[in-house]
Design an enzyme around this catalytic site. Structure first.
Site, PDB file in Angstrom:
ATOM      1  N   ARG A  92       0.844  -1.192   0.000  1.00 60.65           N
ATOM      2  CA  ARG A  92       0.000   0.000   0.000  1.00 60.65           C
ATOM      3  C   ARG A  92       0.881   1.245   0.000  1.00 60.65           C
ATOM      4  NH1 ARG A  92      -4.935   2.021  -1.220  1.00 60.65           N
ATOM      5  NH2 ARG A  92      -6.166   2.790   0.532  1.00 60.65           N
ATOM      6  N   THR A 366      -9.983   0.320  -9.194  1.00 63.58           N
ATOM      7  CA  THR A 366      -8.981  -0.620  -8.761  1.00 63.58           C
ATOM      8  C   THR A 366      -9.021  -1.761  -9.749  1.00 63.58           C
ATOM      9  OG1 THR A 366      -9.401   0.054  -6.480  1.00 63.58           O
ATOM     10  CG2 THR A 366      -8.352  -2.073  -6.753  1.00 63.58           C
ATOM     11  N   THR A 384      -4.204  -0.713  -7.210  1.00 63.29           N
ATOM     12  CA  THR A 384      -5.064   0.443  -7.459  1.00 63.29           C
ATOM     13  C   THR A 384      -4.297   1.754  -7.573  1.00 63.29           C
ATOM     14  OG1 THR A 384      -6.973   1.656  -6.566  1.00 63.29           O
ATOM     15  CG2 THR A 384      -5.406   0.788  -4.973  1.00 63.29           C
ATOM     16  N   GLU A 405      -4.310   8.176  -3.734  1.00 63.00           N
ATOM     17  CA  GLU A 405      -4.714   7.405  -2.556  1.00 63.00           C
ATOM     18  C   GLU A 405      -4.829   8.235  -1.284  1.00 63.00           C
ATOM     19  OE1 GLU A 405      -5.881   4.605  -2.461  1.00 63.00           O
ATOM     20  OE2 GLU A 405      -5.202   3.533  -4.235  1.00 63.00           O
ATOM     21  N   SER A 437      -7.976   0.899   3.501  1.00 63.28           N
ATOM     22  CA  SER A 437      -8.441   0.416   2.209  1.00 63.28           C
ATOM     23  C   SER A 437      -9.627  -0.519   2.399  1.00 63.28           C
ATOM     24  CB  SER A 437      -7.304  -0.334   1.497  1.00 63.28           C
ATOM     25  OG  SER A 437      -7.782  -1.013   0.355  1.00 63.28           O
ATOM     26  N   SER A 438     -10.367  -0.734   1.322  1.00 62.67           N
ATOM     27  CA  SER A 438     -11.424  -1.747   1.323  1.00 62.67           C
ATOM     28  C   SER A 438     -11.017  -2.983   0.518  1.00 62.67           C
ATOM     29  CB  SER A 438     -12.712  -1.169   0.716  1.00 62.67           C
ATOM     30  OG  SER A 438     -13.234  -0.142   1.512  1.00 62.67           O
ATOM     31  N   GLY A 458     -13.708  -1.787  -6.849  1.00 59.59           N
ATOM     32  CA  GLY A 458     -15.028  -1.263  -6.554  1.00 59.59           C
ATOM     33  C   GLY A 458     -15.129  -0.357  -5.347  1.00 59.59           C
ATOM     34  N   GLY A 459     -13.982   0.177  -4.857  1.00 61.06           N
ATOM     35  CA  GLY A 459     -14.067   1.088  -3.724  1.00 61.06           C
ATOM     36  C   GLY A 459     -14.696   0.410  -2.517  1.00 61.06           C
TER      37      GLY A 459
END
Length: 559
Positions: A92, A366, A384, A405, A437-438, A458-459
């Site tokens: 990340r 993403t 992403t 981000e 993050s998801s 997809g957020g």
């Protein structure tokens, strides 16, 4: 004759008991977001590479052919099953050293529109190249440079632009116009035409340098110099020191048992794994309420909304970078806690949104791919830039887009980000911190062998999409393709009583939910699931969401 017939029956039962092992173990599977990455991944596996090699090669190819999300200038998460272990690699992005909690607030303490989304203040320090390098160093079988050659070829000689890529680039150009100064997106991606060949010579040269010199080239070499120089010239935040200090981190995945499977998924700084486990366990706790309900009926969707709003309340309060904030992971997925949360669910009426609080006592662009090789190694990888095409900033001379981000931090507690998700102090901005993050890359094992590999973009809808696809496949006995193609619904506590759905629901279901007090919202985009599933007999299926431009395959390879 009787002896041979008896022998054949015994052998047949042995094969069934071992999941068609003689057949299944010589097969590989992949579910990729586009045709080019599928071709690259398959070629790597066919020449003797493993799933991790294929993931590295595919990731670099996506940086060329899927520029709205595939990247060198972003980050992601990779869940790996290899050598009998399941590990999680966090690559990340991190906040630059110059970042602070009030970075996106004006003098009155209000959030400055779009500043965390577009332009030079929107980017975290990229992690993709370091993540791919570290995965290869631990698990790779083929040479690093060999794995980047397909991406170099695609950048240098070009590829045919998919209509959806051309459409998204045109939309982004209009959307980002006048939202930030000095955007150079149009110079690189402003004239993409469907089915025309698109070449990226600057990106090809960057890939050649990375192929020759490894991750150090990106973080300390010529590419690092290009990033820092452009950031400095435009009052950006990222410096040479930020790049040189970046580290990807190996973390322990979250784990639970569910329906006979070992479920492994993403730990913090992703909220995805914890939220997925909460959803699976709460649904199991409420099995008596779900029993007999038809898939995506109004009553079924209402119960999903009830458990989802509690999960997102916990997400906002407790989840953030575990290196900066103590995340109560074990408490959040404990059986007794989730049983208590399940008891709060009203099977008939909507629980008042303002009354849904975190349960513990205080202490959308993403891309994803799934790969399973013939040796039983698996990769579930989500990467992403955040929004399509990230911050809209292309590093000149290097040819790649930078992420945005920083919008995944909480710019101000209680103020939603671009995906409508509200965060709190746990996800406040701080130097070197990873934003929440998801992303939910997930692997399920059965009897110690990989059974399912899944994930999606997809957020904030990532978590609920993965959850629904697994439930569709395991509890509703859908095939992998049916599970990813089925209509999905999403609720995240706020906006109040709003259920998003894609692509469709039956009219009477919509009317019933509306009468109940919900606001129904049809979504244009709802993830792009990439799913590999092994049946109880060992047969492999691979499925790419029909609404995307993905490619999925199962084929025989040499183990």
């Amino acid at each position: 004759m009787l002896f041979f017939r008896t022998l054949w029956i015994v052998v047949s039962f042995y094969i069934l008991a071992n999941g068609h092992s003689a057949y299944a173990n010589s097969r590989s599977a992949l579910a990729m977001p586009d045709l080019y990455s599928a071709e690259v991944a398959q070629s790597v596996l066919d020449k003797g590479g493993n799933a991790i090699d294929a993931a590295v090669a595919a990731s670099f190819s996506l940086a060329v052919t899927y520029p709205e999300a595939g990247n060198l200038g972003g980050g992601g998460f990779m869940l790996i099953h290899a050598k009998g272990e399941t590990r999680f690699l966090d690559y990340r992005e991190t906040a630059p050293q110059a970042a602070h909690k009030d970075l996106y607030l004006d003098k009155n303490g209000e959030v400055i529109p779009n500043r965390s989304l577009v332009g030079y203040h929107a980017s975290g320090v990229p992690g993709s190249v370091m993540g791919l390098w570290q995965a290869h160093q631990v698990y790779g079988q083929l040479n690093w440079s060999e794995l980047i050659e397909p991406a170099i070829d695609l950048a240098q000689n070009g590829f045919k632009v998919h209509p959806k890529l051309a459409e998204t680039a045109s939309w982004y150009q209009d959307w980002a116009y006048e939202k930030a100064d000095n955007l150079n997106f149009s110079n690189y991606f402003g004239n993409l035409k469907a089915e025309h060949v698109f070449k990226q010579p600057e990106l090809a040269n960057t890939l050649k340098r990375i192929a020759e010199h490894g991750a150090n080239e990106f973080y300390k070499g010529e590419t690092a110099q290009l990033i820092a120089k452009q950031m400095q010239a435009n009052q950006g935040l990222i410096t040479l020191a930020d790049l040189a200090n970046y580290q990807a981190k190996w973390r322990q995945p979250v784990h639970t048992l569910w329906q006979g499977y070992d479920v492994y998924s993403a730990p913090p700084p992703s909220s995805g794994g914890i939220a997925l486990i909460q959803l699976l366990k709460m649904k199991t706790e409420l099995s008596y309420e779900f029993e007999g309900l038809h898939h995506n009926s109004a009553s079924y969707i209402h119960l999903l909304a009830e458990i989802k709003k509690r999960v997102y309340a916990d997400r906002a309060e407790y989840l953030g970078d575990p290196d900066f904030h103590s995340v109560p992971m074990n408490k959040l997925i404990a059986a007794d806690y989730l049983a208590e949360r399940a008891l709060e669910v009203d099977p008939i009426r909507i629980s008042p949104t303002p009354e849904i609080k975190p349960g513990l006592e205080e202490s959308e662009q993403t891309t994803h791919f799934s790969i399973l090789d013939a040796q039983g190694n698996a990769v579930s990888n989500t990467t992403t830039l955040n929004m399509p095409f990230g911050s809209g900033v292309v590093i000149e001379g290097a040819g790649f887009l930078m992420n945005d981000e920083m919008d995944d931090f909480s710019a101000k507690p209680g103020v939603p980000n671009i995906f409508g998700v509200i965060g709190g102090k746990a996800n406040a901005i701080a130097p070197n911190k990873r934003m929440l993050s998801s992303m939910t890359p997930t692997i399920l094992l059965r009897d110690g062998k990989v059974s399912k590999v899944i994930g999606t973009p997809g957020g904030s809808t990532i978590i609920t999409s993965v959850f629904q696809a697994l439930v569709n496949n395991v509890e509703f006995d859908m095939t992998a393709q049916q599970a990813v193609d089925a209509s999905r619904v999403h609720h995240q506590l706020w906006p109040k009583d709003e259920i998003g759905y894609h692509p469709s629901l039956e009219a009477n279901t919509i009317q019933t939910l509306t009468n109940q007090g919900y606001k129904l919202s049809q979504r244009r985009f709802f993830g792009d699931l990439q799913f590999i599933s092994r049946s109880k007999f060992g047969d492999l299926e691979a499925a790419s969401d029909k609404r995307g431009r993905g490619e999925s395959r199962v084929w025989k390879t040499n183990p």
